[in-house]
Design a protein around this motif. Structure first.
Motif, PDB file in Angstrom:
ATOM      1  N   ILE A 192      -7.559 -17.028  -0.567  1.00 44.96           N
ATOM      2  CA  ILE A 192      -6.900 -16.618   0.311  1.00 44.96           C
ATOM      3  C   ILE A 192      -6.588 -15.440   1.497  1.00 44.96           C
ATOM      4  N   GLN A 193      -6.971 -14.460   0.576  1.00 44.79           N
ATOM      5  CA  GLN A 193      -6.068 -12.992   0.546  1.00 44.79           C
ATOM      6  C   GLN A 193      -6.910 -11.825  -0.452  1.00 44.79           C
ATOM      7  N   GLY A 194      -6.676 -11.367   0.119  1.00 45.97           N
ATOM      8  CA  GLY A 194      -8.125 -10.025  -0.630  1.00 45.97           C
ATOM      9  C   GLY A 194      -7.442  -8.424   0.106  1.00 45.97           C
ATOM     10  N   GLU A 195      -7.303  -7.568  -0.692  1.00 43.74           N
ATOM     11  CA  GLU A 195      -6.793  -6.739  -0.667  1.00 43.74           C
ATOM     12  C   GLU A 195      -8.494  -4.880  -1.180  1.00 43.74           C
ATOM     13  N   PRO A 196      -8.729  -4.925   0.095  1.00 37.09           N
ATOM     14  CA  PRO A 196      -9.058  -4.377   0.216  1.00 37.09           C
ATOM     15  C   PRO A 196      -8.631  -2.449   0.564  1.00 37.09           C
ATOM     16  N   ASP A 197      -9.281  -1.396   0.463  1.00 38.49           N
ATOM     17  CA  ASP A 197      -8.964   0.102   0.880  1.00 38.49           C
ATOM     18  C   ASP A 197      -8.874  -0.072   2.256  1.00 38.49           C
ATOM     19  N   ALA A 198      -8.189   0.467   2.709  1.00 38.94           N
ATOM     20  CA  ALA A 198      -7.620   0.130   4.538  1.00 38.94           C
ATOM     21  C   ALA A 198      -8.125   1.802   4.578  1.00 38.94           C
ATOM     22  N   SER A 199      -7.786   3.027   3.972  1.00 34.62           N
ATOM     23  CA  SER A 199      -7.424   3.919   4.097  1.00 34.62           C
ATOM     24  C   SER A 199      -8.621   4.683   5.123  1.00 34.62           C
ATOM     25  N   SER A 242      -7.641   2.992  12.552  1.00 33.65           N
ATOM     26  CA  SER A 242      -6.032   2.144  13.413  1.00 33.65           C
ATOM     27  C   SER A 242      -5.815   2.576  14.181  1.00 33.65           C
ATOM     28  N   GLY A 243      -6.185   4.376  14.432  1.00 34.46           N
ATOM     29  CA  GLY A 243      -5.758   4.421  15.491  1.00 34.46           C
ATOM     30  C   GLY A 243      -4.233   4.829  15.893  1.00 34.46           C
ATOM     31  N   GLY A 244      -3.894   5.208  14.859  1.00 32.27           N
ATOM     32  CA  GLY A 244      -2.655   5.651  14.323  1.00 32.27           C
ATOM     33  C   GLY A 244      -1.658   4.969  14.146  1.00 32.27           C
ATOM     34  N   LEU A 245      -2.269   3.232  13.609  1.00 36.95           N
ATOM     35  CA  LEU A 245      -1.354   2.295  12.572  1.00 36.95           C
ATOM     36  C   LEU A 245      -0.930   2.994  11.503  1.00 36.95           C
ATOM     37  N   ARG A 246      -1.234   3.357  10.236  1.00 38.53           N
ATOM     38  CA  ARG A 246      -1.304   3.513   9.076  1.00 38.53           C
ATOM     39  C   ARG A 246      -1.838   5.420   8.971  1.00 38.53           C
ATOM     40  N   ALA A 247      -0.731   6.143   8.279  1.00 38.96           N
ATOM     41  CA  ALA A 247      -1.516   7.069   7.783  1.00 38.96           C
ATOM     42  C   ALA A 247      -2.514   6.919   6.976  1.00 38.96           C
ATOM     43  N   THR A 248      -2.906   8.186   6.743  1.00 36.11           N
ATOM     44  CA  THR A 248      -4.500   8.232   5.659  1.00 36.11           C
ATOM     45  C   THR A 248      -3.989   7.529   4.273  1.00 36.11           C
ATOM     46  N   PHE A 249      -3.059   9.020   3.996  1.00 40.39           N
ATOM     47  CA  PHE A 249      -2.805   7.888   3.106  1.00 40.39           C
ATOM     48  C   PHE A 249      -2.530   7.055   2.610  1.00 40.39           C
ATOM     49  N   GLU A 250      -2.163   5.816   3.953  1.00 38.68           N
ATOM     50  CA  GLU A 250      -1.493   4.609   3.876  1.00 38.68           C
ATOM     51  C   GLU A 250      -2.347   3.762   3.113  1.00 38.68           C
ATOM     52  N   ALA A 251      -3.108   3.332   1.974  1.00 37.14           N
ATOM     53  CA  ALA A 251      -4.435   3.086   2.036  1.00 37.14           C
ATOM     54  C   ALA A 251      -4.562   1.411   1.569  1.00 37.14           C
ATOM     55  N   ARG A 252      -3.346   0.505   2.037  1.00 32.28           N
ATOM     56  CA  ARG A 252      -3.999  -0.895   1.533  1.00 32.28           C
ATOM     57  C   ARG A 252      -3.755  -2.008   3.128  1.00 32.28           C
ATOM     58  N   GLY A 253      -4.368  -2.351   2.766  1.00 33.73           N
ATOM     59  CA  GLY A 253      -5.039  -3.672   3.965  1.00 33.73           C
ATOM     60  C   GLY A 253      -5.293  -4.891   3.167  1.00 33.73           C
ATOM     61  N   ILE A 289     -24.169 -13.387  -2.364  1.00 36.54           N
ATOM     62  CA  ILE A 289     -22.770 -12.599  -2.399  1.00 36.54           C
ATOM     63  C   ILE A 289     -22.851 -13.795  -1.415  1.00 36.54           C
ATOM     64  N   LEU A 290     -21.552 -14.573  -1.974  1.00 31.96           N
ATOM     65  CA  LEU A 290     -20.482 -15.554  -1.212  1.00 31.96           C
ATOM     66  C   LEU A 290     -19.343 -14.132   0.054  1.00 31.96           C
ATOM     67  N   CYS A 291     -19.682 -15.468   0.950  1.00 32.22           N
ATOM     68  CA  CYS A 291     -19.534 -14.614   2.012  1.00 32.22           C
ATOM     69  C   CYS A 291     -18.327 -15.077   2.661  1.00 32.22           C
ATOM     70  N   ILE A 292     -16.723 -14.279   2.512  1.00 27.51           N
ATOM     71  CA  ILE A 292     -15.910 -15.587   3.277  1.00 27.51           C
ATOM     72  C   ILE A 292     -15.257 -14.800   4.244  1.00 27.51           C
ATOM     73  N   PRO A 293     -15.590 -15.337   5.186  1.00 25.60           N
ATOM     74  CA  PRO A 293     -15.134 -15.046   6.921  1.00 25.60           C
ATOM     75  C   PRO A 293     -13.283 -14.651   6.374  1.00 25.60           C
ATOM     76  N   THR A 294     -13.046 -13.602   6.989  1.00 24.08           N
ATOM     77  CA  THR A 294     -11.786 -13.048   7.000  1.00 24.08           C
ATOM     78  C   THR A 294     -11.199 -12.157   7.881  1.00 24.08           C
ATOM     79  N   VAL A 295      -9.548 -11.950   8.695  1.00 25.15           N
ATOM     80  CA  VAL A 295      -9.255 -11.207   9.286  1.00 25.15           C
ATOM     81  C   VAL A 295      -9.085  -9.840   8.567  1.00 25.15           C
ATOM     82  N   PHE A 296      -8.675  -9.444   9.327  1.00 24.35           N
ATOM     83  CA  PHE A 296      -8.050  -7.678   7.920  1.00 24.35           C
ATOM     84  C   PHE A 296      -6.946  -6.914   8.944  1.00 24.35           C
ATOM     85  N   CYS A 297      -5.686  -7.123   8.439  1.00 21.31           N
ATOM     86  CA  CYS A 297      -4.536  -6.572   8.977  1.00 21.31           C
ATOM     87  C   CYS A 297      -3.835  -5.621   8.275  1.00 21.31           C
ATOM     88  N   SER A 298      -2.987  -4.441   8.860  1.00 19.86           N
ATOM     89  CA  SER A 298      -2.865  -3.577   7.201  1.00 19.86           C
ATOM     90  C   SER A 298      -1.228  -3.973   6.876  1.00 19.86           C
TER      91      SER A 298
END
Length: 697
Positions: free
Chosen positions: A101-108, A112-123, A139-148
């Motif tokens: 259901i949910q993953g946590e890739p590094d978003a840094s 982001s166009g300013g939605l988060r600072a560089t040090f705010e890596a969580r996505g 690789i099993l690929c699970i189509p997902t959305v990506f948010c901050s």
């Protein structure tokens, strides 16, 4: 021997696989999530995840990834293995519902166009259960959305899904007014035609510009281009046919409905067209199609170019976005009907699209804006940058009859009244297809022809869905509760067409007269990406997206920054590549060839005193002048790039690139291409246009 039917979807965890592998109650719960957007309980997700893992492992998969589409324009994936350690030093293969259901890739490092600072890596990535999981490269690929971390969309897909919800909600309101109580959901469908070039890999590897930028920054025109139209729909070369055969096989395994393939107009150019499917799935499939095209091409010692204008002087590549609206009962809402109420319903939805395209022509132009597409729009293979609609003669006459309260056909005595007068069955192909129109009605769908070949289709369809949702909302608000529904309906369609008729143009979009006429109509002519992006944050556009919860103001502002920044970076990379090629390879080659000619002339003169040296003298003189000119433009480009270093605003830098850097690059190219045309092939440092365009045999 495997057949297409047995191979099709073999790498997809689709409905048939789910039904076969999941317990009945789990399957029903998952189908409810997919069909109605209901929340999927974690316990159900755990059962689904385990079945998905078992299926994937049987297919040879060892890892899984949340496959998403950040604002880079391409896809992203982080692979995690299924292995889980045990006390005895062994491992077992596991995959939990939470991991599904949910993953946590590094978003840094994603834009982001300013939605988060560089040090705010969580996505966070979250499973889009409406798009089936698939296996790619084991690789099993699970189509997902990506948010901050704060929930803002950092991807292309989230907004598309939101826009699909918006148009579903408003279309259902309208359909209920026509008594369509059996319709439970409305979806937009898309069939994106994909154009591309194939060049020989050995030649590609010798071109820095193609490697770094995807397009040729220099190149003299070859003796033959596309003048004879002999490549279009011509016999497909054996090497290309083998590529297409393998491409189809790989796409079909992933359930991608690849249908049509052919040679396009320019030498080395081709097209693939799929069958329609739901918008978000079509977006996923198109991203996969572009990726797999490039992979398969390399296996055949070719490179697939997806840039909108890889070669000057021949057609560029677009992506024709065939868009329609369908119900879960199988009805196409842009298909004219045979009864008065069906006709009225069609005309109302048609009027909604007309109004939406007119009012949000700026957003439609923005949705296709890119540095690459700016080279293509308005040329003789693509629509102009002015957004207009083509409806054809018959449909235009019908709308005229409604607006003017006249009969549609001279044989008809009765005035055209919606819901009373029966509209004659509207044939699909009564009029020629207008390839110069940016937005053309083609029988039961609209073909949005402005998209660039490398672009994601998500943005364009997000805009289309949201704009039409807004108009349908206005229509529903107006019609709901009316005592005389038929009169209100007739007046609404009539007034809408009358107010927005300026956007309809059935003529030649390439004609210079159209530019003047469009201006007199009040239509926008946003020729470049920076000019178009300047309208993204207009108050009406922010209000549109916020009212339908597609983008917040912060999310829209972020995209404004990302798009401007991307444009500026692309132009900067191209300019630096030109300088690198010119200083290290081209200028030395020009000088060396002039030296060789001079030396040859001296040797000839020594051997035969009165020998004619006109060729050598004139060519050396020309090369000297061209070298001087090229070097002058190199210095000017370097100077203007240096002057731009202090510009910190992305929109300001993008505008600077348009006004200063691109003209510098064009001037440098002219002098270099002129020199290539008179230089020895052996002494020129790069493969020619002729070799690139005709090199695949």
């Amino acid at each position: 021997m495997n057949t297409v039917s047995s191979e099709f979807g073999s790498m997809v965890f689709d409905d048939a696989v789910m039904q076969a592998r999941l317990p009945k109650e789990t399957y029903k719960a998952l189908r409810n999530t997919i069909k109605n957007g209901k929340h999927l309980d974690l316990s159900v997700a755990t059962v689904v995840a385990n079945a998905m893992k078992d299926w994937a492992v049987e297919k040879g998969a060892t890892h899984f990834t949340h496959w998403f589409q950040p604002m880079t324009g391409v896809t992203a994936e982080k692979h995690d293995s299924f292995i889980s350690p045990r006390d005895n030093g062994k491992v077992i293969m596991e995959f939990s519902g939470k991991e599904l259901i949910q993953g946590e890739p590094d978003a840094s490092s994603f834009p982001s166009g300013g939605l988060r600072a560089t040090f705010e890596a969580r996505g966070y990535t979250a499973w889009d259960a409406t798009s089936y999981a698939f296996i790619k490269d084991n690789i099993l690929c699970i189509p997902t959305v990506f948010c901050s971390y704060g929930g803002e969309a950092l991807d292309q897909k989230t907004a598309l899904l939101r826009s699909m919800e918006a148009i579903n909600k408003q279309a259902l309101r309208v359909l209920k007014l026509f008594g369509n109580e059996d319709v439970k959901s409305v979806k937009t469908t898309v069939g994106p035609e994909q154009e591309y070039f194939l060049v020989d890999k050995a030649l590609y590897d010798q071109r820095k510009d193609l490697i770094y930028t995807g397009r040729t920054l220099f190149g003299a025109r070859p003796p033959k281009g596309q003048e004879l139209d002999d490549h279009y729909f011509g016999a497909i070369k054996p090497r290309v046919a083998e590529f297409m055969k393998e491409l189809n096989t790989e796409l079909w395994k992933l359930g991608i409905l690849a249908k049509t393939e052919h040679n396009e107009v320019a030498p080395a150019q081709h097209e693939l067209a799929p069958i329609f499917t739901t918008s978000n799935i079509a977006a996923d499939h198109n991203q996969l199609t572009m990726e797999i095209m490039q992979k398969v091409a390399k296996k055949h010692d070719m490179v697939c170019l997806l840039h909108e204008k890889p070669f000057a002087g021949v057609n560029g590549s677009g992506k024709h976005n065939n868009w329609s609206i369908s119900t879960d009962t199988g009805a196409n809402l842009l298909e004219p009907g045979a009864t008065p109420y069906e006709n009225a319903q069609f005309l109302l939805f048609l009027a909604a699209v007309i109004k939406s395209v007119d009012e949000y022509q700026d957003l439609l132009r923005i949705s296709v804006a890119s540095a690459g597409n700016d080279h293509r729009l308005g040329a003789n293979e693509a629509p102009p940058a002015i957004v207009s609609m083509f409806l054809g003669t018959d449909l235009s006459e019908i709308l005229d009859a409604i607006v003017n309260d006249t009969a549609y056909d001279s044989k008809e005595k009765e005035i055209m009244r919606i819901g009373v007068h029966t509209l004659p069955k509207f044939p699909k192909d009564t009029t020629d297809r207008n390839r110069t129109s940016p937005f053309a009605f083609t029988g039961n769908k609209f073909e949005f022809r402005m998209l660039g070949s490398a672009s994601s289709i998500s943005c364009a369809n997000t805009v289309l869905n949201t704009a039409v949702a807004e108009t349908l909302k206005e229509f529903a608000d107006y019609l709901e509760g009316r005592d005389d529904f038929e009169k209100a309906l007739h007046d609404l369609i009539k007034d809408t067409i009358k107010a927005h008729k300026r956007i309809i143009f059935n003529g030649d979009g390439y004609d210079d007269k159209w530019v003047k006429e469009a201006e007199s109509r009040g239509l926008l002519n946003l020729k470049t990406t920076p000019e178009a992006l300047a309208h993204l944050l207009d108050e009406k556009n922010i209000r549109l997206f916020e009212s339908h919860k597609v983008y917040s103001k912060a999310e829209l502002t972020a995209r404004y920054e990302v798009l401007n920044e991307s444009y500026g970076k692309i132009i900067n990379i191209e300019a630096l590549t030109m300088l690198d090629m010119a200083r290290k390879d081209i200028l030395p080659a020009m000088s060396e060839f002039a030296k060789k000619l001079s030396k040859s002339a001296l040797e000839k003169k020594e051997f035969v005193a009165d020998v004619d040296l006109t060729y050598e003298k004139e060519t050396v003189k020309k090369l000297g002048d061209m070298t001087k000119e090229a070097y002058k433009h190199v210095l000017k480009l370097e100077e203007d790039l240096s002057a731009a270093k202090d510009i910190t605003s992305a929109p300001e830098y993008a505008m600077y690139c348009k006004d200063k850097i691109l003209p510098d690059m064009a001037a440098l190219r002219i002098s270099v291409d002129s020199a290539e045309a008179i230089s020895s092939k052996k002494d020129w440092p790069y493969p020619s246009y002729g070799e690139l365009l005709f090199g695949v045999r």
